[in-house]
Design an enzyme around this catalytic site. Structure first.
Site, PDB file in Angstrom:
ATOM      1  N   ARG A 313      43.503  43.572  33.888  1.00 31.74           N
ATOM      2  CA  ARG A 313      42.974  42.862  32.733  1.00 31.74           C
ATOM      3  C   ARG A 313      43.333  43.568  31.433  1.00 31.74           C
ATOM      4  O   ARG A 313      43.740  42.934  30.455  1.00 31.74           O
ATOM      5  CB  ARG A 313      41.453  42.696  32.870  1.00 31.74           C
ATOM      6  CG  ARG A 313      41.088  41.635  33.889  1.00 31.74           C
ATOM      7  CD  ARG A 313      39.604  41.541  34.172  1.00 31.74           C
ATOM      8  NE  ARG A 313      39.352  40.401  35.053  1.00 31.74           N
ATOM      9  CZ  ARG A 313      38.162  40.086  35.541  1.00 31.74           C
ATOM     10  NH1 ARG A 313      37.095  40.819  35.251  1.00 31.74           N
ATOM     11  NH2 ARG A 313      38.020  39.033  36.329  1.00 31.74           N
ATOM     12  N   HIS A 456      45.545  34.025  33.327  1.00 31.65           N
ATOM     13  CA  HIS A 456      45.499  34.846  34.553  1.00 31.65           C
ATOM     14  C   HIS A 456      44.654  36.101  34.383  1.00 31.65           C
ATOM     15  O   HIS A 456      44.323  36.513  33.279  1.00 31.65           O
ATOM     16  CB  HIS A 456      46.913  35.165  35.065  1.00 31.65           C
ATOM     17  CG  HIS A 456      47.727  36.090  34.205  1.00 31.65           C
ATOM     18  ND1 HIS A 456      48.804  36.768  34.700  1.00 31.65           N
ATOM     19  CD2 HIS A 456      47.651  36.441  32.908  1.00 31.65           C
ATOM     20  CE1 HIS A 456      49.355  37.495  33.757  1.00 31.65           C
ATOM     21  NE2 HIS A 456      48.668  37.315  32.654  1.00 31.65           N
ATOM     22  N   GLU A 457      44.270  36.680  35.520  1.00 33.87           N
ATOM     23  CA  GLU A 457      43.343  37.815  35.601  1.00 33.87           C
ATOM     24  C   GLU A 457      41.990  37.493  34.963  1.00 33.87           C
ATOM     25  O   GLU A 457      41.352  38.359  34.366  1.00 33.87           O
ATOM     26  CB  GLU A 457      43.949  39.071  34.954  1.00 33.87           C
ATOM     27  CG  GLU A 457      45.249  39.510  35.579  1.00 33.87           C
ATOM     28  CD  GLU A 457      45.177  39.673  37.081  1.00 33.87           C
ATOM     29  OE1 GLU A 457      44.096  39.982  37.601  1.00 33.87           O
ATOM     30  OE2 GLU A 457      46.208  39.470  37.748  1.00 33.87           O
ATOM     31  N   GLY A 458      41.562  36.260  35.116  1.00 36.75           N
ATOM     32  CA  GLY A 458      40.270  35.843  34.580  1.00 36.75           C
ATOM     33  C   GLY A 458      40.426  35.133  33.256  1.00 36.75           C
ATOM     34  O   GLY A 458      40.829  35.732  32.261  1.00 36.75           O
ATOM     35  N   GLN A 463      35.844  35.790  31.303  1.00 37.68           N
ATOM     36  CA  GLN A 463      35.589  37.015  30.534  1.00 37.68           C
ATOM     37  C   GLN A 463      34.305  36.883  29.708  1.00 37.68           C
ATOM     38  O   GLN A 463      33.547  37.849  29.563  1.00 37.68           O
ATOM     39  CB  GLN A 463      36.775  37.314  29.619  1.00 37.68           C
ATOM     40  CG  GLN A 463      38.110  37.460  30.312  1.00 37.68           C
ATOM     41  CD  GLN A 463      38.131  38.517  31.389  1.00 37.68           C
ATOM     42  OE1 GLN A 463      37.476  39.546  31.268  1.00 37.68           O
ATOM     43  NE2 GLN A 463      38.873  38.274  32.448  1.00 37.68           N
TER      44      GLN A 463
END
Length: 614
Positions: A313, A456-458, A463
């Site tokens: 992240r 991507h990655e949340g 978040q």
């Protein structure tokens, strides 16, 4: 205002002067050499590492950035094909020892501080974010195994990754379960020999299949039959593309098959895959299932995976920052060299045209880009410096403080650059005008590449839920309170400069910190979790703006103290810093006021909207 004459932008990847300002004048990275782990280093070795990375990025990564975008990987039914320059660049990266730059000497590493490792890697993100994705994932994979793997797993899989012979991935999402990891269906059946056989499908796996390395080490989330439901039943497994024999040689192909490639809007050079585990195309020993090795304890896999996810992240935020940064430098060069129009007061239509940087609105767009990308880079490097504090600080209290700050800043470090450095790319296109919307200029690709980072990655929404739903409330608000104290300490330093303007910005930051506290209390006073979290993304945005204002005030303090004794080139640099800080405090931070008002009203408009009303 006239455009400066004969001003050069030495690199369109990243400003070395800005990087050195942040590393050495603000974050005092050179002082890390006094710690035992970094005792062999100095400013000279740090600069040498930056020089090496800048050279390889310029020579090997940047030249094929556009070619890789125009010739994305393709699958012929048997193997993935991509342009040869990708492997050539990665071979140069690995030959320079950069895969292990931050690792221990006994792993072949350089023991660079994390903040220097990330600063070095910034050049590759700027030069070619797609090709840099392969080492980015591999380094994160290795770091997870170093934290949670056994000695045998480290020797078998991590050492070859550090040598650049194996590459790594992370396999979380599934076609029916994107971010909802509790709903994954991939199963891992235990075997008598202590291994597992995996069956299932994984989607959106970057670097999932290629011929760039001898082997690919997949880190796969799966459920062991009979385990708890939901996320409490998730375990983590190493599933190599090829099995590894006891002597380290490669064995037969594991039962991991490429089902197809995803064709993306941008970020095209990083091959993105759908993988099938245990479909029977490749059957180790004639038995069904992909051979996997448990990492850590059963049903504790998500906690292990978060080690890589959190690193990823922050890395995504850094990638977003650098795409915005290189776009800004491209726009700056274009604005200085593109003649168009004349000053508003000019009466002679035959007078020479001026460069577009002479026009106020173009300077506005460039200043906004500068404020976004340099503010974001400051946050990224600050977070990397916190990693070094967490690992090597002399006191346990200092390590705990660094850990708390990292926890609360991670969702900001990922999401704020993904939103606002993407906006910087949009402004870079605008500065170029119609040319910017064509493939003849690089800025349109930077925008497309960067559009992935809010996803991507949340996603932003995830978040926001993490920040408001967990991070600001954990340990009775300890992280939020600590961050507030750090910001107020910076405000105090700004007032101590005696500069009236910095004093006003300090007051604005202190008021913003108080507003965040009041808004947080108001949201959690609702007594209704869904209502509280319904507008978490707005909370994330305003919180991020306050954090970036803090990074700008911190930079402004350093610039103000240095400017009196600066040479002419440095004076211009410091004045640019102060002007960007001014822009952020006058043009950006005030945007949070209506967001605070909205959140404190506990509005439920979005929550109450019905599906059938759309």
């Amino acid at each position: 205002m006239n455009a400066p004459q004969n001003v050069e932008v030495p690199s369109k990847l990243l400003s070395r002067r800005d990087l050195e300002f942040m590393l050495y004048e603000w974050l005092d990275v050179a002082s890390l050499a006094s710690r035992a782990r970094f005792a062999d280093h100095s400013r000279d070795t740090f600069d040498a590492a930056l020089d090496t990375c800048e050279r390889i990025a310029e020579d090997r990564f940047a030249p094929h950035n556009k070619k890789g975008d125009q010739n994305e990987p393709h699958f012929d039914g048997e193997r993935v094909h991509m342009i040869p320059e990708v492997k050539q660049a990665l071979d140069a990266f690995c030959a320079a020892g950069l895969m292990a730059a931050g690792q221990d000497y006994d792993l072949g590493g350089m023991q660079l501080p994390t903040v220097m490792e990330k600063a070095c890697f910034s050049y590759f993100k700027s030069a070619n974010v797609a090709t840099s994705g392969y080492p980015f994932l591999t380094i994160g994979n290795a770091n997870l195994l170093l934290a949670h793997g056994t000695r045998e797993q480290i020797d078998t899989f991590v050492r070859p990754m550090m040598e650049g012979r194996f590459f790594g991935t992370m396999c979380l999402s599934e076609p029916q379960a994107g971010s909802s990891l509790s709903d994954i269906k991939t199963r891992a059946e235990p075997q008598a020999d202590g291994t597992y056989r995996l069956f299932g499908n994984k989607m959106w796996i970057s670097g999932g299949d290629h011929e760039l390395s001898e082997n690919i080490v997949h880190l796969v989330l799966a459920k062991i039959p009979g385990g708890p439901a939901g996320v409490k039943g998730i375990s983590l497994f190493i599933v190599p593309r090829k099995l590894v024999n006891p002597d380290g040689s490669l064995g037969e192909r594991n039962d991991v098959a490429l089902a197809g490639l995803n064709h993306k809007m941008g970020y095209r050079g990083t091959v993105n895959t759908l993988l099938n585990f245990g479909e029977g195309k490749f059957r180790p020993g004639g038995r069904p299932g992909a051979v996997g090795y448990l990492v850590g304890e059963p049903n504790k896999g998500l906690a292990c995976m978060f080690h890589m996810m959190n690193e990823a992240r922050i890395g995504v935020g850094l990638g977003a920052t650098l795409l915005g940064y290189t776009g800004y430098l491209h726009a700056l060069e274009y604005a200085r060299g593109r003649p168009q129009g004349r000053p508003l007061a000019a009466k002679d239509p035959t007078a020479p045209q001026v460069p577009i940087v002479a026009h106020a609105d173009v300077r506005r767009m460039l200043l906004a880009q500068k404020a976004y990308v340099e503010g974001a880079l400051a946050l990224n490097l600050y977070c990397a410096r916190l990693v070094d504090e967490e690992k090597t600080a002399e006191s346990d209290d200092a390590k705990r403080r660094a850990h708390l700050l990292l926890e609360i800043l991670t969702p900001i470090a990922k999401s704020w650059p993904s939103q606002w450095c993407l906006e910087a790319n949009s402004l870079a296109i605008q500065v170029h005008g119609g040319y910017g919307y064509t493939r003849d200029y690089n800025v349109e690709q930077f925008y497309r590449d960067n559009r992935l980072n809010p996803i991507h990655e949340g996603t932003h929404g995830i978040q926001g839920l993490d920040l408001l739903g967990r991070k600001v409330m954990m340990d009775a608000g300890a992280a939020l309170q600590l961050l507030g104290r750090e910001m107020l300490a910076t405000a105090k330093s700004a007032r101590e400069t005696g500069d009236a303007e910095l004093g006003r910005w300090a007051d604005a930051l202190a008021a913003a910190v108080a507003d965040v506290g009041e808004t947080t209390r108001a949201l959690w006073s609702a007594g209704d979790l869904e209502r509280t979290l319904a507008n978490a993304t707005v909370y994330l945005e305003l919180f991020g703006h306050v954090v970036i204002a803090w990074t700008w005030l911190a930079q402004a303090v350093v610039a103000r103290r240095a400017i009196a004794e600066a040479a002419s080139d440095d004076e211009r640099f410091y004045r640019g810093k102060l002007q960007a800080a001014k822009y952020f405090f006058l043009w950006e931070l005030p945007k949070t006021a209506p967001q605070h008002a909205l959140l404190r009203s506990l509005d439920a408009t979005c929550l109450e909207m019905c599906d059938e009303w759309f």
